[in-house]
Design a protein around this motif. Structure first.
Motif, PDB file in Angstrom:
ATOM      1  N   LYS A  69       0.826  -1.202   0.000  1.00 52.50           N
ATOM      2  CA  LYS A  69       0.000   0.000   0.000  1.00 52.50           C
ATOM      3  C   LYS A  69       0.861   1.253   0.000  1.00 52.50           C
ATOM      4  CE  LYS A  69      -3.841  -2.156   2.560  1.00 52.50           C
ATOM      5  NZ  LYS A  69      -4.749  -2.030   3.717  1.00 52.50           N
ATOM      6  N   ASP A  72      -2.286   3.900   2.408  1.00 53.19           N
ATOM      7  CA  ASP A  72      -3.378   2.958   2.715  1.00 53.19           C
ATOM      8  C   ASP A  72      -4.191   2.574   1.476  1.00 53.19           C
ATOM      9  OD1 ASP A  72      -2.731   2.780   5.385  1.00 53.19           O
ATOM     10  OD2 ASP A  72      -3.954   4.522   5.932  1.00 53.19           O
ATOM     11  N   GLN A 122       3.739  -1.106   3.727  1.00 59.64           N
ATOM     12  CA  GLN A 122       3.378   0.282   3.422  1.00 59.64           C
ATOM     13  C   GLN A 122       4.607   1.004   2.884  1.00 59.64           C
ATOM     14  OE1 GLN A 122       0.748   2.708   2.866  1.00 59.64           O
ATOM     15  NE2 GLN A 122       0.108   2.454   4.992  1.00 59.64           N
TER      16      GLN A 122
END
Length: 383
Positions: A69, A72, A122
């Motif tokens: 991601k 997000d 992330q």
């Protein structure tokens, strides 16, 4: 109906598996099992995805096909997890949508969607680049920030351990919480706060004054940090010098106790001497006080003599110079012309001296004893 649906799904899986095996036998990518099958949903990788690698110290509960991601939003997935070359870190291969642009110095964090949720990776841009997530392509030119970050993340790039981390696991959180609750001092918080209230109650002004003084001291130390550093450097040099002379210092320390012993043995004599000096100083001060007027009068009487000596100036040294050249001064030598100087000598014979007069006219003369008068005769001498 449920059984029929399950059979259809199983048939589809077997069909896909057989198709994958057939494709692998025909020279296409290999099929290692159901984990190689694309799951429904997930991120859209697009037509031209790029692959990057990130190194983590720990990848607990992270599996292939986990999400990748950015802010997000799913932009890719994990394709492979292996051991790094050093044998102490995990190497995670990520496939990211080709339209996602990140700086070359991006960070990779291992995070969790919820307390019991799945793990995902992330990708995060540095602080100075988050205001410009859409970096220009190298073909369209570069900006200063883009050049400072050495371009964007490209295919085959590696994110090292220095730019990766992970969130704490739920087990670690519960373990730390249990430690705090069981013996970490939670029960003593009330006691501590009560004792602080008792200690500080009614002394708020003094505490504020102490804090102000600490603040002033800290500011003064901050202003004089250069001098403090110089002083510490001087102490360092002094210690280095002492270290090079440790042998001499050791000898001095060895010789010091005998000297102290001698001083201790002669303590009474030293005390007696100091008392005598005290008495002498008292007498001397009294004598000076009584003779002050006479001393001042003597100095005043000496003033004319000193004044005359000062007025004499260079005459006094010249006269002293003449005294050492007596009887012929330097001025006499400049007045003599030639190589000879006439000198008159006055010779006196001692009383009772006998002299014989000369014979005159060829006749014998009778010798007689005559006293010798004082004679003065010229004599020539070389200069």
């Amino acid at each position: 109906m449920k059984r029929r649906t399950a059979r259809i799904a199983l048939g589809l899986c077997l069909t896909v598996s057989l198709t994958g095996l057939a494709l692998g036998a025909g020279g296409l990518p290999d099929f290692d099992g159901l984990q190689d099958l694309p799951l429904p949903g997930g991120a859209d990788l697009g037509d031209h995805p790029y692959e990057i690698t990130a190194e983590f110290r720990d990848v607990v509960s992270l599996f292939p096909h986990s999400a990748v991601k950015v802010n997000d939003v799913e932009v890719g997935r994990v394709t492979r997890i292996s051991l790094a070359d050093d044998g102490w870190a995990a190497r995670v291969t990520l496939k990211v949508n080709g339209g996602v642009r990140l700086p070359a110095n991006a960070y990779a964090n291992l995070e969790q969607s919820s307390v019991l949720g799945e793990k995902y990776v992330q990708l995060v841009a540095p602080e100075d680049m988050r205001a410009r997530p859409d970096l220009p392509d190298t073909r369209a030119g570069t900006t200063k920030a883009y050049a400072r970050n050495q371009g964007r993340l490209h295919d085959g790039a590696l994110i090292p351990l220095a730019r990766t981390n992970r969130n704490p696991e739920i087990e670690e959180v519960f373990g730390a919480l249990s430690m705090v609750l069981s013996g970490g001092g939670v029960q003593q918080i009330q006691t501590i706060s009560g004792e602080l209230n008792k200690a500080l109650g009614g002394k708020e002004g003094d505490v504020r004054s102490v804090l102000r003084q600490i603040n002033t001291t800290a500011k003064s130390l901050d202003k004089n940090k250069k001098h403090l550093t110089a002083a510490l450097d001087g102490v360092n040099r002094l210690s280095a010098t002492l270290a090079t002379r440790d042998r001499k210092i050791g000898e001095i320390l060895r010789d010091l106790p005998p000297g102290l012993k001698v001083l201790s043995d002669q303590r009474s004599s030293l005390v007696t001497m100091l008392r005598a000096l005290d008495s002498l100083s008292t007498v001397a001060v009294d004598t000076v006080d009584r003779t002050t007027n006479d001393l001042v009068a003597d100095l005043k009487a000496l003033a004319p003599v000193l004044k005359n000596l000062a007025d004499a100036g260079a005459d006094l040294p010249q006269s002293l110079q003449v005294m050492f050249t007596y009887p012929f001064t330097d001025e006499v030598l400049t007045g003599v012309k030639g190589d000879y100087l006439n000198v008159y000598l006055k010779i006196a014979a001692a009383p009772g001296t006998q002299i014989v007069p000369p014979v005159r006219g060829g006749a014998a003369a009778t010798r007689s004893s005559l006293p010798l008068p004082a004679l003065t005769a010229p004599s020539g001498g070389g200069s």
